[in-house]
Design a protein around this motif. Sequence first.
Motif, PDB file in Angstrom:
ATOM      1  N   ARG A 148     -16.680 -21.141 -24.141  1.00 55.06           N
ATOM      2  CA  ARG A 148     -17.648 -19.860 -25.274  1.00 55.06           C
ATOM      3  C   ARG A 148     -17.266 -18.304 -24.603  1.00 55.06           C
ATOM      4  NH1 ARG A 148     -21.636 -23.792 -22.194  1.00 55.06           N
ATOM      5  NH2 ARG A 148     -22.259 -21.501 -21.388  1.00 55.06           N
ATOM      6  N   LEU A 149     -16.264 -18.510 -23.596  1.00 55.25           N
ATOM      7  CA  LEU A 149     -16.025 -17.321 -23.711  1.00 55.25           C
ATOM      8  C   LEU A 149     -14.633 -16.593 -25.186  1.00 55.25           C
ATOM      9  CD1 LEU A 149     -16.065 -17.192 -19.846  1.00 55.25           C
ATOM     10  CD2 LEU A 149     -17.896 -16.270 -21.452  1.00 55.25           C
ATOM     11  N   GLN A 150     -14.773 -15.387 -25.647  1.00 64.91           N
ATOM     12  CA  GLN A 150     -14.052 -15.498 -26.838  1.00 64.91           C
ATOM     13  C   GLN A 150     -12.960 -14.666 -26.593  1.00 64.91           C
ATOM     14  OE1 GLN A 150     -16.031 -13.887 -30.511  1.00 64.91           O
ATOM     15  NE2 GLN A 150     -17.251 -15.151 -30.578  1.00 64.91           N
ATOM     16  N   GLY A 151     -12.671 -14.141 -25.019  1.00 60.50           N
ATOM     17  CA  GLY A 151     -11.992 -13.704 -23.820  1.00 60.50           C
ATOM     18  C   GLY A 151     -10.453 -14.496 -23.356  1.00 60.50           C
ATOM     19  N   GLN A 170      -5.040 -13.325 -27.650  1.00 56.29           N
ATOM     20  CA  GLN A 170      -6.858 -13.910 -27.347  1.00 56.29           C
ATOM     21  C   GLN A 170      -7.738 -12.964 -28.392  1.00 56.29           C
ATOM     22  OE1 GLN A 170      -4.254 -15.587 -23.440  1.00 56.29           O
ATOM     23  NE2 GLN A 170      -6.933 -14.779 -23.337  1.00 56.29           N
ATOM     24  N   LYS A 171      -8.200 -12.915 -28.464  1.00 56.76           N
ATOM     25  CA  LYS A 171      -9.479 -12.403 -30.036  1.00 56.76           C
ATOM     26  C   LYS A 171     -10.040 -11.428 -28.933  1.00 56.76           C
ATOM     27  CE  LYS A 171     -12.804 -14.827 -32.870  1.00 56.76           C
ATOM     28  NZ  LYS A 171     -13.162 -14.307 -32.688  1.00 56.76           N
ATOM     29  N   VAL A 204      -0.047  -5.667 -24.831  1.00 61.93           N
ATOM     30  CA  VAL A 204      -1.447  -5.164 -26.020  1.00 61.93           C
ATOM     31  C   VAL A 204      -2.810  -5.100 -25.581  1.00 61.93           C
ATOM     32  CG1 VAL A 204      -1.512  -3.696 -28.231  1.00 61.93           C
ATOM     33  CG2 VAL A 204       0.618  -4.889 -28.054  1.00 61.93           C
ATOM     34  N   ASP A 205      -3.199  -3.838 -25.360  1.00 62.57           N
ATOM     35  CA  ASP A 205      -5.017  -4.129 -25.137  1.00 62.57           C
ATOM     36  C   ASP A 205      -5.872  -3.508 -25.502  1.00 62.57           C
ATOM     37  OD1 ASP A 205      -5.091  -2.406 -23.340  1.00 62.57           O
ATOM     38  OD2 ASP A 205      -5.106  -3.554 -21.619  1.00 62.57           O
ATOM     39  N   ASN A 206      -7.132  -3.836 -25.598  1.00 65.18           N
ATOM     40  CA  ASN A 206      -8.449  -3.406 -26.774  1.00 65.18           C
ATOM     41  C   ASN A 206      -8.029  -3.206 -28.188  1.00 65.18           C
ATOM     42  OD1 ASN A 206      -9.194  -1.972 -23.761  1.00 65.18           O
ATOM     43  ND2 ASN A 206      -8.135  -0.756 -23.167  1.00 65.18           N
ATOM     44  N   LEU A 207      -8.095  -4.170 -28.414  1.00 61.27           N
ATOM     45  CA  LEU A 207      -7.163  -4.238 -29.602  1.00 61.27           C
ATOM     46  C   LEU A 207      -9.243  -4.707 -29.955  1.00 61.27           C
ATOM     47  CD1 LEU A 207      -3.743  -6.103 -30.303  1.00 61.27           C
ATOM     48  CD2 LEU A 207      -4.264  -3.574 -30.716  1.00 61.27           C
ATOM     49  N   PRO A 208      -9.691  -4.224 -31.523  1.00 59.88           N
ATOM     50  CA  PRO A 208     -10.522  -4.669 -31.888  1.00 59.88           C
ATOM     51  C   PRO A 208     -11.186  -6.604 -32.253  1.00 59.88           C
ATOM     52  CG  PRO A 208      -9.400  -3.175 -33.443  1.00 59.88           C
ATOM     53  CD  PRO A 208      -8.564  -3.507 -32.795  1.00 59.88           C
ATOM     54  N   GLU A 209      -9.959  -7.153 -33.037  1.00 63.18           N
ATOM     55  CA  GLU A 209      -9.783  -9.121 -32.698  1.00 63.18           C
ATOM     56  C   GLU A 209      -8.625  -8.903 -33.466  1.00 63.18           C
ATOM     57  OE1 GLU A 209     -13.290 -12.747 -34.027  1.00 63.18           O
ATOM     58  OE2 GLU A 209     -12.917  -9.580 -35.208  1.00 63.18           O
ATOM     59  N   PRO A 210      -7.112  -9.038 -32.681  1.00 68.55           N
ATOM     60  CA  PRO A 210      -5.915  -9.616 -33.606  1.00 68.55           C
ATOM     61  C   PRO A 210      -6.754 -11.342 -33.289  1.00 68.55           C
ATOM     62  CG  PRO A 210      -6.254  -9.091 -31.020  1.00 68.55           C
ATOM     63  CD  PRO A 210      -7.727  -8.446 -30.997  1.00 68.55           C
ATOM     64  N   ILE A 211      -5.788 -11.078 -34.843  1.00 67.11           N
ATOM     65  CA  ILE A 211      -5.904 -12.944 -35.282  1.00 67.11           C
ATOM     66  C   ILE A 211      -4.101 -13.300 -35.226  1.00 67.11           C
ATOM     67  CG2 ILE A 211      -6.510 -14.231 -37.093  1.00 67.11           C
ATOM     68  CD1 ILE A 211      -8.461 -12.869 -35.667  1.00 67.11           C
ATOM     69  N   ASP A 212      -2.993 -13.103 -36.112  1.00 65.49           N
ATOM     70  CA  ASP A 212      -2.320 -14.364 -36.528  1.00 65.49           C
ATOM     71  C   ASP A 212      -1.155 -12.619 -36.356  1.00 65.49           C
ATOM     72  OD1 ASP A 212      -3.213 -16.841 -36.982  1.00 65.49           O
ATOM     73  OD2 ASP A 212      -2.572 -16.889 -38.980  1.00 65.49           O
ATOM     74  N   ASP A 226      -5.576  -7.943 -36.993  1.00 62.06           N
ATOM     75  CA  ASP A 226      -6.612  -7.612 -37.044  1.00 62.06           C
ATOM     76  C   ASP A 226      -8.608  -7.980 -37.875  1.00 62.06           C
ATOM     77  OD1 ASP A 226      -8.757  -6.971 -35.766  1.00 62.06           O
ATOM     78  OD2 ASP A 226      -6.861  -5.678 -34.075  1.00 62.06           O
ATOM     79  N   ARG A 227      -8.801  -8.908 -37.417  1.00 64.51           N
ATOM     80  CA  ARG A 227     -10.103  -8.814 -38.207  1.00 64.51           C
ATOM     81  C   ARG A 227     -11.324  -7.638 -37.108  1.00 64.51           C
ATOM     82  NH1 ARG A 227     -12.004 -14.921 -38.071  1.00 64.51           N
ATOM     83  NH2 ARG A 227     -14.394 -13.916 -38.385  1.00 64.51           N
TER      84      ARG A 227
END
Length: 295
Positions: A148-151, A170-171, A204-212, A226-227
């Motif tokens: 359940r942890l999206q991280g 890892q979004k 790379v970290d502290n991204l909003p919501e990286p996807i592909d 990034d979503r």
Amino acid sequence: MAPPPPLAPAPPVGRLYFLDVGISTPELNGRILTCKPDGSDFHELITQINTMPDGIAVDTVHQHIYWTNMGIPLANDGSIQRCDLSGKNIVTIVPRGKTHTPKQLIIAPVSQKLYWSDREGMKVMRANMDGSDVEVLYRASTVDSDKRLQGNWCVGICVDEESNNIFWSQKGPSKGNKGRIFRMGLEMITGESAERRTDVQCIVDNLPEPIDLELDSVSGTLYWTDRGDPPSGNTVNSVTFADLTVGKAQPNILVRKLHEGIGLALDREGNRMFFGDLGGSLYTSNLDGSSYIDG
């Protein structure tokens, strides 16, 4: 008067192959679609895919399309299928339950391996092109409640066979600015496990919501969608390997104002990229983000 400069060579024509997950219809009418890069000659190859297709990869050598099916996340019934470029001869190569919620899928051309990220499975995985020898290369957690942890959710993936590295995202929570991109070796160090690898590095970290993810190994550039929320989210981004050598790099934002950016593909020969969003649009631009066109 100087003669006019020579015209730049036209980019190769080729074809685009992409997915519609089908969530806009109650019956989940997922589709595989194809068109020319300018959007013409559009047609459906496969329809009525009710298993939430997500990642797609094309093997031009053997004339096959591969795709992942997320299935029902709580059911742990993800799978991977393959068909001919015509959409015929559909076969399931990784059966339901061998992977939990497979997302982005890529083909490593030298080793002839499939690599994919497994979201609720919290894993990075690979298999042979026929689906045999399924391996777990990395696992963020083995605790069921951690699904359940999206991280912990692994989403995007790409492979650099020249440097023997895997990259994945890892979004993190939706719009949470806790997204990360990681790197590790293609092969596990002897004596280590998917849960305990000493070569895993957050680049790379502290991204909003990286996807592909996508990789240009020639220029040494990593790209991703990034979503997350603006100003850094709903974007296409890049970092160079040179930037990564000095520690965690700051993203170079190439394209803005997407509507929940998701899929991404590079056309290195044509110096362009194609990307999509959850708003249902397909776009193209040069690799540096210029000449941004809504497809």
